[in-house]
Design a protein around this motif. Structure first.
Motif, PDB file in Angstrom:
ATOM      1  N   ARG B 113       0.826  -1.200   0.000  1.00  0.00           N
ATOM      2  CA  ARG B 113       0.000   0.000   0.000  1.00  0.00           C
ATOM      3  C   ARG B 113       0.858   1.247   0.000  1.00  0.00           C
ATOM      4  NH1 ARG B 113      -2.304   0.056   4.860  1.00  0.00           N
ATOM      5  NH2 ARG B 113      -4.236   1.129   4.417  1.00  0.00           N
ATOM      6  N   LEU B 114       2.150   1.076   0.257  1.00  0.00           N
ATOM      7  CA  LEU B 114       3.064   2.213   0.288  1.00  0.00           C
ATOM      8  C   LEU B 114       4.021   2.128  -0.880  1.00  0.00           C
ATOM      9  CD1 LEU B 114       4.011   1.957   4.039  1.00  0.00           C
ATOM     10  CD2 LEU B 114       2.331   3.483   3.038  1.00  0.00           C
ATOM     11  N   HIS B 116       8.007   3.512  -2.502  1.00  0.00           N
ATOM     12  CA  HIS B 116       9.344   4.077  -2.332  1.00  0.00           C
ATOM     13  C   HIS B 116       9.871   3.948  -0.912  1.00  0.00           C
ATOM     14  CE1 HIS B 116       8.922   5.233  -6.367  1.00  0.00           C
ATOM     15  NE2 HIS B 116       8.118   6.246  -6.172  1.00  0.00           N
ATOM     16  N   VAL B 117      10.264   5.061  -0.342  1.00  0.00           N
ATOM     17  CA  VAL B 117      10.978   4.992   0.927  1.00  0.00           C
ATOM     18  C   VAL B 117      10.092   4.442   2.040  1.00  0.00           C
ATOM     19  CG1 VAL B 117      10.493   7.354   1.642  1.00  0.00           C
ATOM     20  CG2 VAL B 117      12.544   6.248   2.409  1.00  0.00           C
ATOM     21  N   TYR B 118       8.796   4.730   1.960  1.00  0.00           N
ATOM     22  CA  TYR B 118       7.911   4.223   3.011  1.00  0.00           C
ATOM     23  C   TYR B 118       7.769   2.709   2.912  1.00  0.00           C
ATOM     24  CZ  TYR B 118       6.906   9.144   3.425  1.00  0.00           C
ATOM     25  OH  TYR B 118       7.044  10.487   3.576  1.00  0.00           O
ATOM     26  N   ALA B 120      10.043   0.737   1.688  1.00  0.00           N
ATOM     27  CA  ALA B 120      11.314   0.179   2.154  1.00  0.00           C
ATOM     28  C   ALA B 120      11.382   0.156   3.675  1.00  0.00           C
ATOM     29  CB  ALA B 120      12.480   0.997   1.583  1.00  0.00           C
ATOM     30  N   LEU B 121      10.978   1.268   4.312  1.00  0.00           N
ATOM     31  CA  LEU B 121      11.065   1.340   5.773  1.00  0.00           C
ATOM     32  C   LEU B 121      10.110   0.356   6.434  1.00  0.00           C
ATOM     33  CD1 LEU B 121      11.495   5.152   6.380  1.00  0.00           C
ATOM     34  CD2 LEU B 121      13.133   3.353   6.861  1.00  0.00           C
ATOM     35  N   LEU B 122       8.936   0.155   5.828  1.00  0.00           N
ATOM     36  CA  LEU B 122       8.006  -0.787   6.459  1.00  0.00           C
ATOM     37  C   LEU B 122       8.525  -2.215   6.345  1.00  0.00           C
ATOM     38  CD1 LEU B 122       5.453  -0.982   8.047  1.00  0.00           C
ATOM     39  CD2 LEU B 122       4.157  -1.181   5.935  1.00  0.00           C
TER      40      LEU B 122
END
Lengths: 292, 325, 409
Positions: B113-114, B116-118, B120-122
């Motif tokens: 659901r996210l 790029h960077v989000y 990746a961070l999740l």
């Protein structure tokens, strides 16, 4: 727990929060403006701590050695950061995100080993400067003077950055670029130069964090890895690119940590992570960031 | 468009090359000392993990910071079954990728659901949760003591035999992956990587495709983890650590993410480099960092991409009919 | 694209052959596997290696073992069990070593021990302390010439009971198996001496933690009688620094096995040290008075510039123990060496050391005393230190070990 105990734990939480704010605020700033998640941010923080140790050890005969180190170490990191931006980062702005992550990851490895090469692998101590060493004793409440100093530094840095962004020309440009990079470029801003300056500012902040935090414990290899994930957590919670978000996220992290260990010592590590996951799922742009 | 004549000879050369490589791997045990054969075994397993990651990374353009989490799910599932129950080794081995796939469905559902960077961070956060669970739950997973001395069937005890076993499994998995990436599904994924908006516009459910890629990736990562568990006969929480994730990302970069066999080349070179460099110096991270920088700046397609360019440039200059370069 | 694979494969073969090691010759080779890089390497791996080198040089000068020189091959395990196993495989399969010694991480020790058991190669744990290595997971081919978590928790518990005897205990330790095991071993031992003692609070910071503030404030706000702390290595130093800023050591009774060790205390300063803490040492050469020790620690200091601690003592002792065992067995046959080692008494820097037959654990004593800092030495040290007498008291009995092994799956 006694009332005094709770007060001390509250102070500890705020202290931890301010410490991580000082370390991580640069990360948020750089992401907001450059759209790059600088994985090596914590390594720059470590570099700042090492420089602070080295300068204050070299100048140990001079009075106020620590304050000189506090002044010079962040500048050193900023200069290093400037070189990195001009020589390396510039080439990958237009490339895939994977390349950006890998570049900054390579920097983690390189900076880490450069510190080892320069200063060895031993644990190093930065003496707490007078008059900030020792505790403040107020009845039953005992708290280190240096931590109180750091609790003050947090808001000072926050206000300083806020003023920079709101009231200076550079700040206006940063705000414009955070909103719309192409427009800012079209309006004649020298985007590459601004990128370099902002990146250097982010590095300066990381170095400042490293120098300020160094008297609190030891300066040693691997100190970057310990805080790296915590930096991610707070900028995600607060919102990548948001300065008040970073401040709020840090406070939340510090308090969750300090009271988490009172309640469930073994699970305390996981609390911050779970918080990060919840934020990412429910509101990815964080508490105070702007939706993409 | 290549002429049919060129196409056929290209295919013959390709298949010939593949067979040669396979034969090479098959006869290695005849002259390679056991200690080195064991290292090659490690390379093959890492190659499977990296190729699994590349399904997501290279083909679908999804950068994950947490492949090690799914790798560890596979490894620990197999290990726990072998440690606590009496089920046959083969079943325990299959349980690994299956449970990794199940975990990927759950994790992937949240992550896709996210972007790029989000995203990746999740993925990183989930991998860290897996690491924490495995690390803290001493009663069940033995925490950071790890599970050692895992039972393996007698015929797989020897290094040579496990090597052949790994080779077979990895080849089967690679063949499966090859079918996947050349299927309409695989082509859609690549279109998605290039331009998600346009792909969505023509009616493709982008999220579903990304989730599928995530789950397939997780399956093969889990398979690699299980295979490694049998190889080393142990599991440790650091199988889920983010350093392991970055190792896999570097391997993909090294070999080239836009090449099917890129991660294979990458894993061979990476492990060799690691072995050779660490025998000279303790500053292996510095060397690795410089290598990654050099790759990013000068060898953008990785080693496989570099060689591929040279080979196609060479072919174009042979003048065997016209060719669009 | 497939051509790359072929070219890559050829390249890889070439690289392999260029790096294949040369074959072994005459010397007796053994493997030294330790953490050699990073902070932990500096404190444990490097001194252990230095001690081993001194032993090897001394032995070779005196004619070697069975007329052959000793040679050791060093490998770095990077504190990582995967790397440890990979290096152990190389040492045993390629380098053909006769035994492996070392390791500081218990996870690495357990993994390497399991592998050596399969390979029927002797593995001697010199620094890694988990009692499981010779206890629950012990086997015929693993030995330990060092203390373990049982010994020092018992010794510290003994000292704490005698000195303070408080009933409310606060526990703080690093958040991994070692720390949790130390807690249970300590409380097991302490409740035998102070029956209604209980844990009133516990904290589990991660290894390498930087910000100690909330932990220290929680400890100081609790009503515990004393603190048992299993932090070690760099954590001891950074905790001490942070705690001094709280005036911690003036107000809190603090004990822990690593709080008197040379590794930690030699780096402390007069402004920041664990004053009054009950700390332990594996090798307090300033108290011990025997000819081997008196010759060794000045030599170690001269050669390395460092003050000798656990790792320096253990590696050195292990080499001499292996020499004695090989000579007693009269051969390099592993089974014969194992038989020779069982029950053997080694004259070591800490006195006569018996290697128990039932679990292959050497009865290494552990000294605990109160930390002081005066003119006698340029660093804080433990004074009036005592060790459990006889050393066997610090270890589980053979029956307990057997029962524990049966109980573990």
């Amino acid at each position: 727990m006694t009332f005094q105990g709770l007060i001390i734990q509250l102070l500890s939480g705020i202290s931890t929060g301010m410490v991580i704010f000082l370390i991580a605020v640069g990360l948020s700033l750089v992401f907001g403006t450059l759209q790059v998640l600088n994985l090596a941010h914590a390594s720059l923080y470590m570099l700042g701590a090492y420089l602070c140790f080295w300068i204050s050890a070299t100048l140990s005969e001079v009075t106020g050695a620590f304050w000189w180190a506090l002044l010079l170490a962040p500048l050193g990191v900023a200069i290093f950061g400037g070189l990195v931006e001009v020589l390396l980062l510039r080439r990958i702005y237009d490339r895939e995100h994977l390349d950006q992550y890998l570049l900054t990851f390579a920097l983690i490895l390189i900076i880490g080993d450069l510190c080892k090469l320069a200063w060895g692998v031993d644990f190093n101590m930065v003496p707490t400067p007078w008059p900030l060493n020792g505790p403040v004793i107020w009845g039953d409440i005992i708290f280190p003077r240096y931590n109180l100093f750091l609790i003050l530094c947090g808001p000072v840095v926050f206000v300083g950055l806020w003023a920079l962004i709101q009231y200076t020309r550079l700040g206006k440009i940063i705000r414009a670029m955070t909103y719309n990079r192409e427009m800012a470029n079209a309006l004649g801003t020298n985007v590459p130069l601004v990128y370099t300056v902002v990146f250097m500012l982010g590095c300066w902040l990381a170095g400042l964090g490293g120098a300020l935090v160094s008297p609190m414990s030891s300066v040693m290899p691997g100190m970057d890895m310990v805080v790296l994930i915590e930096c991610f957590i707070i900028v995600v919670i607060g919102g990548l690119g948001s300065l008040p978000g970073a401040f709020l996220g840090s406070l939340i992290f510090g308090l969750v940590n300090a009271f988490g260990i009172l309640v469930a010592p073994r699970l305390a590590i996981a609390f911050a992570f779970i918080l990060m996951i919840i934020v990412l799922i429910v509101r990815p742009w964080g508490l105070m960031g702007k939706p993409e | 468009m290549m002429e049919p004549e060129l196409n056929r000879s290209h295919t013959i050369k390709t298949i010939g090359g593949l067979v040669a490589v396979l034969v090479g791997f098959l006869i290695l045990p005849l002259f390679l000392p056991l200690g080195w054969l064991s290292l090659v075994n490690e390379m093959i397993i890492l190659a499977l993990a990296a190729c699994g990651l590349n399904l997501m990374l290279g083909y679908a353009g999804m950068v994950s910071f947490g492949p090690a989490g799914l790798y560890a799910v596979g490894a620990y599932t197999t290990a726990l079954f072998l440690y606590y129950t009496e089920i046959p080794f083969g079943l325990a081995l299959i349980a690994g990728p299956v449970s990794a796939a199940i975990a990927s469905v759950i994790i992937g559902w949240f992550c896709v659901r996210l972007t790029h960077v989000y995203f990746a961070l999740l993925t990183l956060a989930f991998a860290q949760i897996i690491h924490t669970i495995v690390f803290e739950w001493y009663g069940f997973t033995k925490g950071d003591d790890g599970i050692v001395d895992i039972r393996v069937p007698a015929f797989l005890e020897s290094i040579t035999n496990y090597y052949y076993f790994s080779l077979i499994i990895v080849c089967i998995c690679l063949a499966l992956m090859w079918r996947i990436v050349n299927s309409p599904f695989g082509k859609t994924l690549q279109a998605l990587r290039e331009n998600p908006e346009r792909t969505e516009f023509i009616g493709i459910n982008v999220r579903l495709y990304q989730l599928s890629a995530f789950v397939l990736s997780g399956f093969f990562l889990g398979a690699a983890g299980s295979l490694f568990c049998g190889f080393n006969k142990n599991v440790f929480p650091n199988y889920a650590h983010w350093m392991k994730s970055t190792e896999m990302l570097v391997v993909c970069l090294l070999g080239g993410v836009y090449n099917f066999l890129g991660p294979v080349v990458g894993s061979i070179v990476y492990i060799l480099l690691d072995k050779v460099i660490t025998s000279f110096t303790q500053y292996w991270p510095l060397v690795l960092g410089l290598v990654v920088l050099a790759l990013l700046l000068f060898l953008k397609g990785g080693i496989a991409g570099f060689i591929s360019e040279k080979v196609s440039a060479g072919r174009a200059s042979w003048g065997k009919g016209e060719r669009n370069v | 694209m497939k051509k790359i694979a072929l070219i890559g494969f050829i390249g890889f073969l070439l690289a392999f052959f260029s790096v294949l090691p040369a074959q072994a010759a005459e010397p007796i080779k053994f493997g030294f596997l330790h953490s050699l890089s990073g902070g932990v390497g500096q404190v444990y791996g490097i001194p252990d290696q230095a001690g081993v080198k001194i032993a090897v040089d001394e032995i070779n000068k005196a004619g070697g073992v069975l007329g052959r020189p000793l040679e050791f091959i060093s490998r770095d395990d990077k504190l990582n069990p995967e790397t440890g196993i990979r290096e152990a495989k190389d040492l045993i399969l390629n380098q053909k070593v006769h035994w492996i010694q070392g390791t500081v991480s218990s996870a690495v020790a357990l993994a390497v021990s399991a592998y050596c058991k399969k390979q029927k190669t002797i593995f001697v744990d010199t620094v890694a302390q988990s009692a499981a290595t010779t206890g629950e997971k012990g086997h015929r081919y693993v030995f330990r010439l060092s203390t373990n978590t049982t010994t020092y928790t018992r010794s510290v518990a003994n000292a704490a009971a005698k000195e303070w005897g408080g009933k409310k205990v606060f526990i703080i330790g690093p958040d991994y198996e070692y720390g949790h095991r130390c807690k249970s071993d300590f409380m097991n031992a302490y409740t035998k001496l102070v029956p209604d003692a209980k844990v009133v609070g516990e904290l589990w910071p991660k290894l390498g933690n930087q910000d100690w503030t909330p932990y220290i404030s929680k400890i100081m706000a609790s009503d515990a009688d004393f603190v048992y702390c299993s932090l070690w290595g760099g954590d001891v130093l950074s905790f001490t620094k942070a705690a001094t800023a709280f005036g911690y050591f003036d107000r809190v009774k603090h004990c822990g096995q690593d709080w008197g060790s040379m590794e930690a205390l030699s780096k402390m300063t007069k402004q920041s040290y664990d004053k009054g803490a009950l700390g332990g040492s594996h090798y307090p050469w300033w108290i011990i008075d025997n000819p081997i020790s008196n010759a060794y620690y000045p030599k170690f200091k001269k050669v390395t510039g460092m003050d000798a601690g656990l790792a320096a003592a253990s590696g050195y002792t292990t080499v001499y123990a292996m020499k004695a065992a090989i000579e007693k067995a009269g051969s390099l046959n592993t089974e014969k060496i194992v038989d020779a080692l069982e029950g053997m008494v080694v004259n070591s820097v800490v006195g006569p050391l018996k290697i128990r037959a039932c679990d292959h654990q050497a009865m290494w004593p552990f000294w605990v005393g109160k930390v002081v800092f005066n003119d006698k030495h340029p660093w804080p040290y433990i004074s009036d230190a005592v060790a459990l007498e006889p050393p066997e008291k610090g270890y589980r009995t053979c029956q307990e070990i057997e029962a524990a092994r049966k109980a573990t799956k």
